[in-house]
Design an enzyme around this catalytic site. Structure first.
Site, PDB file in Angstrom:
ATOM      1  N   TYR A  61      21.184 -62.807  16.165  1.00 43.68           N
ATOM      2  CA  TYR A  61      20.205 -62.829  15.074  1.00 43.68           C
ATOM      3  C   TYR A  61      19.348 -64.087  15.181  1.00 43.68           C
ATOM      4  CZ  TYR A  61      23.268 -59.262  12.943  1.00 43.68           C
ATOM      5  OH  TYR A  61      24.038 -58.155  12.686  1.00 43.68           O
ATOM      6  N   HIS A 130      29.630 -56.807  19.387  1.00 46.70           N
ATOM      7  CA  HIS A 130      28.497 -56.226  18.659  1.00 46.70           C
ATOM      8  C   HIS A 130      28.120 -54.839  19.199  1.00 46.70           C
ATOM      9  CE1 HIS A 130      24.671 -57.852  16.432  1.00 46.70           C
ATOM     10  NE2 HIS A 130      24.945 -56.630  16.054  1.00 46.70           N
ATOM     11  N   LEU A 211      22.438 -49.991   2.498  1.00 50.32           N
ATOM     12  CA  LEU A 211      21.254 -49.623   1.709  1.00 50.32           C
ATOM     13  C   LEU A 211      20.193 -48.992   2.610  1.00 50.32           C
ATOM     14  CD1 LEU A 211      21.087 -52.895  -0.449  1.00 50.32           C
ATOM     15  CD2 LEU A 211      22.093 -50.687  -1.081  1.00 50.32           C
ATOM     16  N   GLY A 214      17.242 -51.008   3.262  1.00 51.78           N
ATOM     17  CA  GLY A 214      16.349 -51.122   2.106  1.00 51.78           C
ATOM     18  C   GLY A 214      15.771 -49.790   1.669  1.00 51.78           C
ATOM     19  N   PHE A 215      15.799 -48.784   2.545  1.00 50.81           N
ATOM     20  CA  PHE A 215      15.164 -47.493   2.212  1.00 50.81           C
ATOM     21  C   PHE A 215      15.797 -46.879   0.965  1.00 50.81           C
ATOM     22  CE2 PHE A 215      13.191 -43.506   2.456  1.00 50.81           C
ATOM     23  CZ  PHE A 215      12.232 -43.509   3.450  1.00 50.81           C
TER      24      PHE A 215
END
Ligand SMILES: NC(=O)c1ccc[n+]([C@@H]2O[C@H](COP(=O)([O-])OP(=O)(O)OC[C@H]3O[C@@H](n4cnc5c(N)ncnc54)[C@H](OP(=O)(O)O)[C@@H]3O)[C@@H](O)[C@H]2O)c1
Length: 337
Positions: A61, A130, A211, A214-215
């Site tokens: 990240y 990952h 989530l 964000g959608f």
């Protein structure tokens, strides 16, 4: 809706006790548009106060800068924070869209030392692979991860985006505390093999993007409203005709949220917990937010229970979602199932 302090759960058999909701820290440094660092730091503190103890980052990240960002917070609260980070995503700063995967033993040994240095800690509580590189035998990569436990660099092991068969194989080499993969009202691939395997093995499930990036909160309008470097501009569910079609699928969430006086995000988070009950496994979703208000909203969702009728309304949604989770689905467990 408020909920003062989250209940706790064991993160896998013999794993650490954590608040039943963690915090995804990724967006604090990359992928979802500009960040107010002061507010993001305040959100980390507010999360701990609310009973969130599992904090999620990865070496990939922002090219390690997300680990550096949360490092001081982790060190200041070392006895309370359960720190999770990951290796395997190979990135190039000069080509931010590039994604490689490495599971090589030498790579893993170097990656853990680099993460420890960036985080400024002696030990990582939960160290995830990952992404799986099928070219490297699991015996080699899990064996190397197990050596890190022996060496005291890592406390527990985790995997991300593996199949049920891969989870079983890995768990036979060394106990796996947690499997982290995408799981939400919109993304239910994992219910095919990964979730049943985790339930059978006593591995905790850590749903990422609960989530739907964000959608599912209803806040997303269209990709043109996203920043130029927002990763969702490249994701099929957010782009073109798919975005409008998928927005229409939120109607049952809106209906439930309005009837119960809660938010869409809270409905989406309650769904993950109750879906896990159906499968008989522990879940610790890690919604990502950089804002205290949203953190409070998300943790309060732990007190929400949906009725059977409400769950039935949400049941058909995932089958109607248009567009894959990633532009390149080879990047997930799906192609290997
Ligand atoms: N293992 C993997 O491959 C993988 C992949 C992706 C993510 N992850 C991990 O999972 C974590 C969570 O996933 P995610 O961040 O991709 O997706 P997410 O949690 O589904 O959604 C995050 C997005 O929703 C917004 N948001 C959060 N709470 C909200 C609320 N109550 N109302 C409205 N909007 C809200 C956030 O914006 P604000 O920040 O502005 O609030 C952000 O844009 C990440 O932080 C990362 O640690 C892991």
């Amino acid at each position: 809706m408020t909920h003062p302090v989250l209940p706790t759960a064991e993160l896998g058999t013999g794993g650490p006790l954590v608040g039943v909701q963690g915090l995804g820290c990724m967006g604090m440094s990359e992928f979802y548009g500009p960040t107010d660092s002061d507010e993001a730091l305040a959100t980390l503190g507010a999360a701990l106060e609310a009973g969130v103890t599992l904090f999620d980052t990865a070496d990939g990240y922002a090219f390690g800068r997300n680990e550096e960002f949360i490092g001081p917070f982790v060190r200041a609260n070392r006895d309370k924070v359960v720190l999770a980070t990951k290796f395997a995503l190979v990135r190039k700063e000069e080509d931010p869209g590039y994604r490689g995967i490495s599971n090589d033993p030498a790579y893993i040994r170097a990656a853990v030392d680099a993460s420890l240095r960036r985080l400024g800690v002696d030990e990582i509580d939960l160290y995830y692979m990952h992404r799986r590189d099928p070219a490297v035998p699991l015996a080699d990569s899990i064996g190397t991860m197990a050596e890190l436990v022996e060496a005291g660099k890592v406390r527990h092991l985790g995997l991300s985006e593996v199949t049920g068969a891969e989870l079983r194989e890995a768990h036979a080499i060394h106990p796996i505390a947690a499997l982290q993969s995408e799981w939400s009202v919109f993304a239910r691939d994992v219910e095919r093999t990964a979730v049943p395997a985790a339930a059978e093995l006593g591995v905790a499930f850590v749903p990422y993007s609960p989530l739907g990036r964000g959608f599912l909160t209803g806040a997303f309008q269209d990709a043109n409203h996203l920043g130029a470097d927002d990763v969702r501009r490249t994701q099929p569910r957010f782009t073109g005709d798919n975005a409008a079609a998928n927005a229409g699928l939120l109607a049952p969430l809106r209906e439930i949220a309005a009837a119960r006086g809660v938010t869409l995000a809270q409905v989406a988070l309650a769904w993950v917990h109750q879906r896990a009950e159906v499968h008989g496994l522990t879940v610790v979703p890690i919604p990502g937010t950089r804002k205290r208000g949203r953190l409070a909203e998300n943790t309060a969702a732990a007190a929400l229970r949906l009725t059977a009728e409400e769950l039935a309304l949400l049941e058909p949604i995932s089958g109607q979602v248009r567009g894959g989770r990633y532009a390149d689905m080879n990047f997930t467990q799906v192609g290997r199932e």
